[in-house]
Design a protein around this motif. Sequence first.
Motif, PDB file in Angstrom:
ATOM      1  N   THR A 177       1.435  -0.903 -10.286  1.00 56.25           N
ATOM      2  CA  THR A 177       0.766  -2.114  -9.826  1.00 56.25           C
ATOM      3  C   THR A 177      -0.701  -2.059 -10.208  1.00 56.25           C
ATOM      4  O   THR A 177      -1.277  -0.978 -10.369  1.00 56.25           O
ATOM      5  N   LEU A 178      -1.300  -3.209 -10.358  1.00 56.39           N
ATOM      6  CA  LEU A 178      -2.711  -3.298 -10.740  1.00 56.39           C
ATOM      7  C   LEU A 178      -3.574  -2.538  -9.738  1.00 56.39           C
ATOM      8  O   LEU A 178      -4.592  -1.928 -10.109  1.00 56.39           O
ATOM      9  N   SER A 179      -3.165  -2.553  -8.486  1.00 54.12           N
ATOM     10  CA  SER A 179      -3.945  -1.891  -7.436  1.00 54.12           C
ATOM     11  C   SER A 179      -4.037  -0.384  -7.646  1.00 54.12           C
ATOM     12  O   SER A 179      -4.941   0.273  -7.143  1.00 54.12           O
ATOM     13  N   GLU A 180      -3.080   0.166  -8.422  1.00 55.01           N
ATOM     14  CA  GLU A 180      -3.055   1.614  -8.615  1.00 55.01           C
ATOM     15  C   GLU A 180      -3.869   2.079  -9.833  1.00 55.01           C
ATOM     16  O   GLU A 180      -4.032   3.276 -10.055  1.00 55.01           O
TER      17      GLU A 180
ATOM     18  N   SER B 116      -7.673 -10.293  -4.722  1.00 49.15           N
ATOM     19  CA  SER B 116      -7.579  -9.398  -3.568  1.00 49.15           C
ATOM     20  C   SER B 116      -6.689  -8.217  -3.907  1.00 49.15           C
ATOM     21  O   SER B 116      -5.669  -8.354  -4.589  1.00 49.15           O
ATOM     22  N   LEU B 117      -7.123  -7.058  -3.456  1.00 51.48           N
ATOM     23  CA  LEU B 117      -6.369  -5.831  -3.713  1.00 51.48           C
ATOM     24  C   LEU B 117      -4.942  -5.938  -3.187  1.00 51.48           C
ATOM     25  O   LEU B 117      -3.996  -5.482  -3.823  1.00 51.48           O
ATOM     26  N   SER B 118      -4.813  -6.554  -2.023  1.00 50.41           N
ATOM     27  CA  SER B 118      -3.482  -6.647  -1.428  1.00 50.41           C
ATOM     28  C   SER B 118      -2.543  -7.504  -2.284  1.00 50.41           C
ATOM     29  O   SER B 118      -1.354  -7.222  -2.389  1.00 50.41           O
ATOM     30  N   ILE B 119      -3.100  -8.533  -2.908  1.00 49.99           N
ATOM     31  CA  ILE B 119      -2.250  -9.342  -3.788  1.00 49.99           C
ATOM     32  C   ILE B 119      -1.967  -8.592  -5.091  1.00 49.99           C
ATOM     33  O   ILE B 119      -0.898  -8.729  -5.682  1.00 49.99           O
ATOM     34  N   SER B 120      -2.919  -7.770  -5.509  1.00 46.74           N
ATOM     35  CA  SER B 120      -2.743  -7.063  -6.782  1.00 46.74           C
ATOM     36  C   SER B 120      -1.599  -6.061  -6.722  1.00 46.74           C
ATOM     37  O   SER B 120      -1.199  -5.511  -7.743  1.00 46.74           O
ATOM     38  N   LYS B 121      -1.074  -5.837  -5.533  1.00 44.02           N
ATOM     39  CA  LYS B 121       0.086  -4.943  -5.400  1.00 44.02           C
ATOM     40  C   LYS B 121       1.357  -5.600  -5.945  1.00 44.02           C
ATOM     41  O   LYS B 121       2.357  -4.937  -6.161  1.00 44.02           O
ATOM     42  N   TYR B 122       1.292  -6.906  -6.096  1.00 44.18           N
ATOM     43  CA  TYR B 122       2.453  -7.640  -6.608  1.00 44.18           C
ATOM     44  C   TYR B 122       2.367  -7.885  -8.106  1.00 44.18           C
ATOM     45  O   TYR B 122       3.136  -8.651  -8.661  1.00 44.18           O
TER      46      TYR B 122
END
Lengths: 217, 217
Positions: free
Chosen positions: B143-146, B205-211
């Motif tokens: 995921t982008l967040s990672e 948002s980081l939380s959305i970037s998890k998707y």
Amino acid sequence: MSATQEDYIKVLFELGGKSRNVSNKSVAERLELSPPTVTEMMNILVTAGYVEYVKYKGASLTDSGTRYAKHIIRKHRLWEVFLVEKLGISIDAVHREAELLEHVTGDDVADKLEVFLDYPKFCPHGGAIDFDEMDRQETELKTLSEVEVGRTVKISRIIDEEKLLMFFKTQKCDIGDILVVEDVDEQIDLITTYNKTKDQRLQLSLSISKYLFVETA
Amino acid sequence: MSATQEDYIKVLFELGGKSRNVSNKSVAERLELSPPTVTEMMNILVTAGYVEYVKYKGASLTDSGTRYAKHIIRKHRLWEVFLVEKLGISIDAVHREAELLEHVTGDDVADKLEVFLDYPKFCPHGGAIDFDEMDRQETELKTLSEVEVGRTVKISRIIDEEKLLMFFKTQKCDIGDILVVEDVDEQIDLITTYNKTKDQRLQLSLSISKYLFVETA
DNA sequence: AACATACTTTAGGTTTGCCAAAATTAATAT
DNA sequence: ATATTAATTTTGGCAAACCTAAAGTATGTT
């Protein structure tokens, strides 16, 4: 409405529930369910406003129920067109598939499917897709078994029935063919016709001919 | 298998159930069901041979379950391609429709649909249709967040999540775009990237970037 | 008018998939 | 080692749709 309930509504429509009372027994046979199950469901459909029910007499569709039935049947037939024309699935297999797809198709998808298919008028079995044409077919079509000897008729629609589809395939008989009814013999359950379009004699069992709808040619 | 059971199998796969134990809680959240319901169903799926379950630890898919999940996901993605490419339905609506269609699609229909669509490789959200490519995506995408700050990645796949789809639509961001991760701020839940393909700054948002799944570009 | 038949309804029961409340277990913190 | 917390499981229940068996109703026959 659940897929189950939609099936009841559809069967009521197909058995003429728009204008007459349909017996629970006939619905039960069609859906392969026990009669008590049908009684129970009819009460539910009454409450939902789709059905009028007279105890011991049978069910008929309200306007709302009729509309609903037509919507489902339209989706069913659009999918059949798609499956045959675009995917090349054989005509005797499409009914079963469409039977499932019809219940999970939103109105928007159905509308766009209709555009994509370029506004087909009929399904592969000859059933109308347009609501008004559905009405016309219902009033103007009769089964081949009901036609008087000597009359000339056009094959307009067939019910998806394995035996009849087999017959159509092997006899090279199609929707649109013109038939002259030459003889009806109830004794031996046989109707003899002449297929003008294909220039050949066509004999089939009277009981199967009940699934074949025609109109005066 | 019922549509319900297929949904469980599919969620297990999506939550990584091929390789690790998936908690009942996460399945319950995903399917919007209560945890006891999930516990109950897991036992059924164990009996059916699709799932291995360790009490209090969670569920994982057997080979049979994994295969089954892939079959359903393939059908889902093929329908999505059809709905977008042929019917012109918007990308944020197709997931919901495909969610229903996937359960009523015979293998033969799926195969012929794939031919009709000319063997698409990916669904509109970037998900693989081919089984091997599904495996590849699962191992190689993160995921982008990672992603570490400074890395350059390619957007490969997005999860159907309303917020993310909205974001993609308004930000004119697409699958295939190349991103450079410039900053990650956990405090304010924000990830700052530069979209090379579109030549513009992209913050989300980081939380959305998890998707949002990416691979090293 | 009584009876037989055929259909419908009622009554009681099953399965699938869901729930909330309470009990249990695992993991973590003290 | 014990206490707290979080997740899981057990328990008991519910609704939708189905069933069989038994009771009830309509209809046509004698």
